[in-house]
Design an enzyme around this catalytic site. Structure first.
Site, mmCIF file in Angstrom:
data_model
loop_
_atom_site.group_PDB
_atom_site.id
_atom_site.type_symbol
_atom_site.label_atom_id
_atom_site.label_comp_id
_atom_site.label_asym_id
_atom_site.label_seq_id
_atom_site.Cartn_x
_atom_site.Cartn_y
_atom_site.Cartn_z
ATOM 1 C CB THR A 476 -0.724 1.584 -3.958
ATOM 2 O OG1 THR A 476 0.517 2.192 -4.344
ATOM 3 C CG2 THR A 476 -0.424 0.246 -3.312
ATOM 4 C CD GLU A 698 1.120 -2.607 5.093
ATOM 5 O OE1 GLU A 698 1.992 -3.434 4.813
ATOM 6 O OE2 GLU A 698 1.325 -1.629 5.838
#
Length: 735
Positions: A476, A698
């Site tokens: 990430t 998300e």
């Protein structure tokens, strides 16, 4: 080197941030689209993942797994297998049978030592000199069982019992009766697999009573507690290393079988042991996303204003598990409507643990709600974008709390303009040869969270700095972002800051999950750096707010002093601790977005081709524009899979996974993914954390599937309520 001069800055988010540190710094690296510091290591193969860098004396373990869906192990040919070439041990230990931990838990569930709950559950570990010998021997394991009839599928279970969670207000039934327009529809989504690039793996070794495990995990401070509990040892005797994680998506939030197995075997053999799960074992024995059945009821007046919202869901999990897919997580606050029923029902099935998968709850709940909103828009004759804007609430309808920030309407308007939404036609009205063309859209929303997190920043006498925290990077961009935050706060070029992550001996961070990782661990790093800024300001005789740090120099009182001179041979260490507080409880916090899709559907074959996917997001301060965009592209690709391809299929006889590998579980490949556009609206949320940043990875997958499925309806006039939309669900209904 002398001992560091330490200071600590502890901040509890009891009130909105008013300091705005990152708006008064001068280095200019925060928010910039900078490369990842560890990027060259990864692309050249020098980054060490869980099952790499083996010691010379390592042994290899392979799990033998159950072939029934429910029952008890009553015997096993362990003596025969122990005699096979290279086999060192066959371990039958009740700790091997435990379910994967969910993360953020202090302990793993304890189960009957010999009881089988699902096909593929580990029953023994075979350890051999080589991986090939261990795999061959594990395949030779033959267990005998006392079998029971498994509960293989959710269908047919009794849901008359009270739901596990429910919220209601007003009278939804009356609102539905009195509504000018209403819908009452049921959608289904399938079980899904995380399908991370790196399979679960662990290498364990002992030094006396001290256990070290190199593994692939997301939340180390919790994983240490989980592993210690599973093994029956003290947490202080466990060290976990996860410097690089090749994807997790929730499947590695907690420990799984491989870490426990490797630790047990290494202790018994007195040498390091590697346990790397086969891809099929990952599918069958780690975690899945639960399938869902969702009933949505919406009612509105002639003006399109919602008067009723109903969202009742059915999910499943293994017996004894407390987690259940929080499908309705965003429903209470996304849209207005004074009458509402929100229900949650959990069935117990003989399948592997259902756990968190990227954007748990919203990833499967928001797309369904967005499809239902499209159905209501069509019934009411109102443009889908306008219907949503019309129903953006001023405050959380379920609690009355104010939003810390709500940019949904802004995202909808900006996204519609950029996408060319005004060109949309009625369903089935646009055709190019054999291709039916459609446009669809959906809102995106994801709850925003802050987790307790700690970090240390060390400023060395030569003016370089080191960041230390057990935070993980699961692909990430944690290395990049935390380096940027420290560099910005201390006024250093990026190449003068080193970030060390993924070691549980370092200060305990939030871990990677729930889209809280960057905001939580980043806030801790910023606070640690701010503690150093305070020490520097004291040395220079000024307030911290009056201090400017840039390019390795301190500027105060119109005087420029190199940091090395200010330090005068000393090492300064700042320790930062961030904790959630009243600001989170007093407001409704979320990240927001709007997503738009264009599809072409073949009128001859039913093939769906995604042509365009565009998104506009508002998610607080962007810490690194490049990694943030990359996260969004990944999340949107997740949504493509949810809409069109991804589905775990279970045998109705015993519940076993039929498509348990990457050949048959279809994730989007290159040709499935079009060019995607991501736009960030300028945004700040002072209630979120001291950096005023929010979660983003998300959020990006929460509306994508809804936008694509709505576009398919606009192209064909066919409303598919069973995800994913595969050819067989369109072919016999095409115009």
């Amino acid at each position: 080197m002398s001992a560091p001069i330490e200071s600590k800055l502890h901040h509890k988010m009891d009130r909105p941030d008013s300091d705005n540190l990152l708006d008064r710094t001068a280095q200019g690296v925060i928010s910039a689209p900078l490369d990842r510091p560890e990027g060259p290591l990864k692309v050249t193969g020098r980054a060490t993942y869980a099952d790499e860098d083996h010691p010379d004396d390592i042994a290899h373990g392979v799990l033998a797994r159950a072939t029934i869906g429910r029952g008890w192990v009553v015997g096993m040919n362990t003596a025969e297998v122990r005699a096979m070439p290279g086999v060192l041990d066959v371990i039958r230990d009740p700790r091997l049978l435990r379910s994967p931990a969910q993360g953020q838990a202090a302990r793993a569930p304890v189960q009957n030592p010999a009881e089988i709950f699902y096909v593929g559950q580990p029953v023994a570990l075979v350890v051999a000199e080589t991986l090939e010998q261990a795999r061959h021997a594990a395949q030779a394991i033959r267990a005998t069982y006392e079998a029971r009839e498994p509960v293989a599928l959710v269908d047919g279970q009794d849901y008359a019992a009270p739901p596990g969670k429910q919220a209601s207000q007003g009278d939804l039934d009356a609102a539905m009766t009195d509504a000018a327009h209403r819908i009452d529809v049921t959608y289904t989504t399938p079980a899904m697999s995380h399908a991370s690039m790196e399979p679960h793996a662990a290498v364990a070794s002992w030094n006396g009573n001290r256990l070290t495990v190199r593994c692939s995990n997301q939340m180390l401070k919790h994983n240490v507690a989980e592993l210690a509990d599973s093994l029956g040892i003290r947490a202080k005797n466990v060290r976990i290393l996860s410097q690089y994680v090749g994807g997790g998506f929730g499947s590695k939030l907690g420990i799984s079988h491989e870490s426990v197995a490797a630790a047990i075997a290494a202790k018994r053999l007195g040498r390091p042991v590697s346990v790397a799960l086969h891809r099929r074992t990952v599918f069958e024995a780690t975690m899945r996303r639960s399938e869902t059945r969702q009933r949505v009821r919406l009612a509105c007046g002639a003006d399109g204003r919602l008067t009723g919202v109903g969202h009742e869901v059915w999910v499943s999990n293994l017996k004894g598990e407390t987690f259940s897919e929080p499908v309705t997580q965003a429903t209470p606050f996304t849209y207005a409507g004074e009458n509402r029923v929100i229900g949650h029902h959990v069935a117990r099935v003989n399948q592997t643990t259902a756990g968190s998968m990227r954007a748990p709850g919203e990833a499967v709940g928001v797309p369904i709600m967005e499809c239902a909103m499209d159905e209501l828009a069509e019934a009411a004759g109102i443009d889908p974008v306008e219907l949503r804007i019309l129903n953006v609430p001023d405050s959380d309808p379920s609690t009355g709390k104010d939003f810390s920030s709500n940019r949904l309407a802004d995202c909808l308007r900006a996204g519609a303009e950029a996408f060319g939404w005004s060109q949309r036609r009625q369903p089935g009205q646009r055709r190019e040869g054999e291709w039916l063309i459609g446009l669809g859209m959906a809102s995106a929303v994801r709850v925003n969270m802050l987790e307790e997190s700690e970090a240390s920043v060390i400023l060395l006498p030569d003016g370089t700095a080191r960041v230390e925290t057990d935070m993980t990077d699961i692909g990430t961009g944690s290395y990049a972002i935390l380096t940027q935050i420290a560099a910005e706060a201390l006024g250093l070029p990026m190449d003068r800051v080193t970030t060390v992550l993924g070691d549980s001996d370092l200060p305990p961070a939030s871990g990677s999950g729930g889209s809280f990782g960057a905001a939580s661990s980043g806030s801790a790093v910023m606070l640690a750096a701010q503690a150093i800024r305070m020490q520097l300001a004291k040395r220079l005789g000024c307030d911290e707010a009056e201090l400017t740090l840039k390019d390795g120099a301190a500027i105060a009182g119109n005087r420029v002093t190199p940091l090395a001179e200010v330090l005068d041979g000393d090492t300064l260490k700042g320790n930062g601790l961030i904790q959630p507080g009243k600001a989170e409880k007093s407001t409704r916090q979320a990240s927001w977005g709007a997503q738009f899709a264009e599809v072409a559907v073949s009128a001859l074959t039913g093939e769906v081709r995604l042509r365009r996917l565009e998104a506009t997001f508002a998610c607080g301060r962007i810490l690194n524009e490049k990694t943030a965009r990359s996260q969004c592209l990944g999340g949107m690709t997740f949504g493509i899979g949810s809409a069109l391809t991804e589905e775990v299929m279970n045998d109705p006889r015993d519940g076993h996974f039929v498509n348990r590998d990457m050949a048959e579980y279809h994730i989007p490949a290159n040709l499935d993914v079009p060019a995607m556009t991501v736009t960030f609206l300028p945004d700040r949320d002072p209630y979120a954390n001291p950096m005023q940043a929010k979660g983003i990875g998300e959020l990006a997958c929460c509306g994508t599937a809804g936008a694509i499925v709505n576009a398919i309806h606009n192209a064909t006039g066919i409303r598919v309520r069973d995800f994913p939309v595969t050819v067989d669900k369109l072919l016999d209904r095409l115009p």
